[in-house]
Design an enzyme around this catalytic site. Structure first.
Site, PDB file in Angstrom:
ATOM      1  N   CYS A   1     -31.848   1.166  20.723  1.00 60.81           N
ATOM      2  CA  CYS A   1     -30.718   2.046  20.606  1.00 60.81           C
ATOM      3  C   CYS A   1     -31.460   3.614  20.144  1.00 60.81           C
ATOM      4  O   CYS A   1     -30.904   4.506  20.723  1.00 60.81           O
ATOM      5  CB  CYS A   1     -29.859   1.526  19.065  1.00 60.81           C
ATOM      6  SG  CYS A   1     -29.091   0.170  19.503  1.00 60.81           S
TER       7      CYS A   1
ATOM      8  N   ARG B   1     -17.704  -0.760  22.114  1.00 65.51           N
ATOM      9  CA  ARG B   1     -18.788   0.146  22.750  1.00 65.51           C
ATOM     10  C   ARG B   1     -20.210  -0.297  22.404  1.00 65.51           C
ATOM     11  O   ARG B   1     -21.122  -0.253  23.032  1.00 65.51           O
ATOM     12  CB  ARG B   1     -18.886   1.438  21.881  1.00 65.51           C
ATOM     13  CG  ARG B   1     -19.635   2.681  22.441  1.00 65.51           C
ATOM     14  CD  ARG B   1     -19.070   3.039  23.915  1.00 65.51           C
ATOM     15  NE  ARG B   1     -20.167   3.626  24.535  1.00 65.51           N
ATOM     16  CZ  ARG B   1     -20.842   3.360  25.480  1.00 65.51           C
ATOM     17  NH1 ARG B   1     -20.949   2.046  25.637  1.00 65.51           N
ATOM     18  NH2 ARG B   1     -21.769   4.063  26.122  1.00 65.51           N
TER      19      ARG B   1
ATOM     20  N   HIS C   1     -30.578   7.283  21.693  1.00 63.81           N
ATOM     21  CA  HIS C   1     -29.922   8.233  20.793  1.00 63.81           C
ATOM     22  C   HIS C   1     -30.545   8.948  19.680  1.00 63.81           C
ATOM     23  O   HIS C   1     -29.849   9.944  19.153  1.00 63.81           O
ATOM     24  CB  HIS C   1     -28.761   7.212  20.276  1.00 63.81           C
ATOM     25  CG  HIS C   1     -27.888   6.619  21.100  1.00 63.81           C
ATOM     26  ND1 HIS C   1     -27.042   7.364  21.927  1.00 63.81           N
ATOM     27  CD2 HIS C   1     -27.800   5.353  21.535  1.00 63.81           C
ATOM     28  CE1 HIS C   1     -26.422   6.397  22.757  1.00 63.81           C
ATOM     29  NE2 HIS C   1     -26.902   5.175  22.474  1.00 63.81           N
TER      30      HIS C   1
ATOM     31  N   HIS D   1       0.810  -1.167  -0.063  1.00 69.75           N
ATOM     32  CA  HIS D   1      -0.141   0.118  -0.040  1.00 69.75           C
ATOM     33  C   HIS D   1       0.927   1.172   0.097  1.00 69.75           C
ATOM     34  O   HIS D   1       0.167   2.398  -0.063  1.00 69.75           O
ATOM     35  CB  HIS D   1      -1.094  -0.108   1.277  1.00 69.75           C
ATOM     36  CG  HIS D   1      -1.924  -1.122   1.049  1.00 69.75           C
ATOM     37  ND1 HIS D   1      -3.043  -1.161   0.386  1.00 69.75           N
ATOM     38  CD2 HIS D   1      -1.935  -2.350   2.036  1.00 69.75           C
ATOM     39  CE1 HIS D   1      -3.542  -2.390   0.502  1.00 69.75           C
ATOM     40  NE2 HIS D   1      -2.866  -3.057   1.733  1.00 69.75           N
TER      41      HIS D   1
ATOM     42  N   CYS E   1     -23.020  -1.178  25.106  1.00 69.52           N
ATOM     43  CA  CYS E   1     -24.653  -0.799  25.289  1.00 69.52           C
ATOM     44  C   CYS E   1     -25.604  -1.933  25.432  1.00 69.52           C
ATOM     45  O   CYS E   1     -26.251  -1.886  26.089  1.00 69.52           O
ATOM     46  CB  CYS E   1     -25.043  -0.168  24.088  1.00 69.52           C
ATOM     47  SG  CYS E   1     -24.311   1.742  24.153  1.00 69.52           S
TER      48      CYS E   1
END
Length: 257
Positions: free
Chosen positions: A173, A214, A177, A76, A218
């Site tokens: 969710c 994360r 949020h 790369h 939750c």
């Protein structure tokens, strides 16, 4: 948490309805909900602890590994050019696997197929470092995941998961949020859940962590069974969250409370 549940129940949200979705003009990064000191930590690369992982990732990028004895840079080149915009486009569809891959899994595919090296464990320092280094090259660029006939079913699955009530607390969710962002839960402001800065350094973790970490946190918080790292369900949800945040700039490595 019980107070939040009561508030959510009072408004009578239907899990399958998208009425509470945040208009694009009102979408805000979690950065905007932080205090001045934490913002300053993210803004200054010499003070941002996430940069320690970025620097380690740069060293790994140039290190020859595996049976092939090949470094990432051998294929790369300079990541500042070749990886620019890559994080903003993941998860992206992989033809061989007929499904989207997150950035961590894409890195591991390169390791196993190109370097002939063993895959790195999810949440390992090495994988977080490489992911942070690659994602850092997209900082400031807008999120722009590709949604077409191949990725649409996975986006739909992620959207359904975002709006589906789960766990013993029977929460979706979206109820936190989309409908209660900006309010406080246990002393912290509820953000809009835009994945603009992953991997992020969380003061709570005292370390760098992935979006999947994360999301699993939750799920545990609503007393639902968390999916394994790398599970298709988590990738689908990540794809939806990235699509939901389309146009917002990448912040990696972000800092959060």
């Amino acid at each position: 948490m019980r107070r939040v549940c009561a508030a959510v129940g009072a408004v009578g949200i239907v899990a399958t309805a998208f009425a509470g979705e945040i208009p694009r003009s009102e979408r805000r990064s979690g950065y905007e909900f932080m205090g001045r000191e934490t913002r300053a930590m993210q803004d200054d690369d010499t003070a941002n602890p996430g940069m320690l992982w970025v620097l380690e990732g740069e060293a790994l990028w140039n290190r020859k590994l595996g049976v092939a004895g090949r470094a990432c840079s051998a294929c790369h080149g300079d990541a500042r050019a070749s990886m620019k915009g890559v994080a903003a486009r993941h998860p992206s569809f992989d033809v061989a696997r007929a499904r989207p891959l997150g950035l961590e899994e894409r890195i591991n595919v390169c390791r196993t197929e190109r370097q002939q090296a063993p895959p790195l464990a999810y949440e390992s320092r090495e994988l977080l470092a490489l992911t942070a280094y690659v994602a850092r090259q997209s900082r400031g660029l807008p999120i722009d995941v590709t949604i077409d006939e191949r990725t649409q079913p996975f986006l739909d699955a992620g959207r359904a998961m975002f709006y589906r009530r789960q766990g013993q607390l029977n929460l979706a969710c979206s109820q936190c949020h989309d409908d209660h962002w900006g309010r406080r839960l246990a002393g912290n402001v509820v953000p809009q859940a835009h994945p603009t800065g992953y991997p992020i350094y969380r003061l709570e973790w005292q370390g760098l962590g992935s979006l999947q970490r994360r999301l699993r946190n939750c799920l545990v918080g609503i007393r639902a069974e968390p999916y394994d790292y790398g599970a298709p369900e988590l990738v689908d949800l990540e794809l939806f969250l990235m699509w939901r945040a389309r146009g917002m700039p990448i912040e990696t490595p972000a800092v959060r409370p």
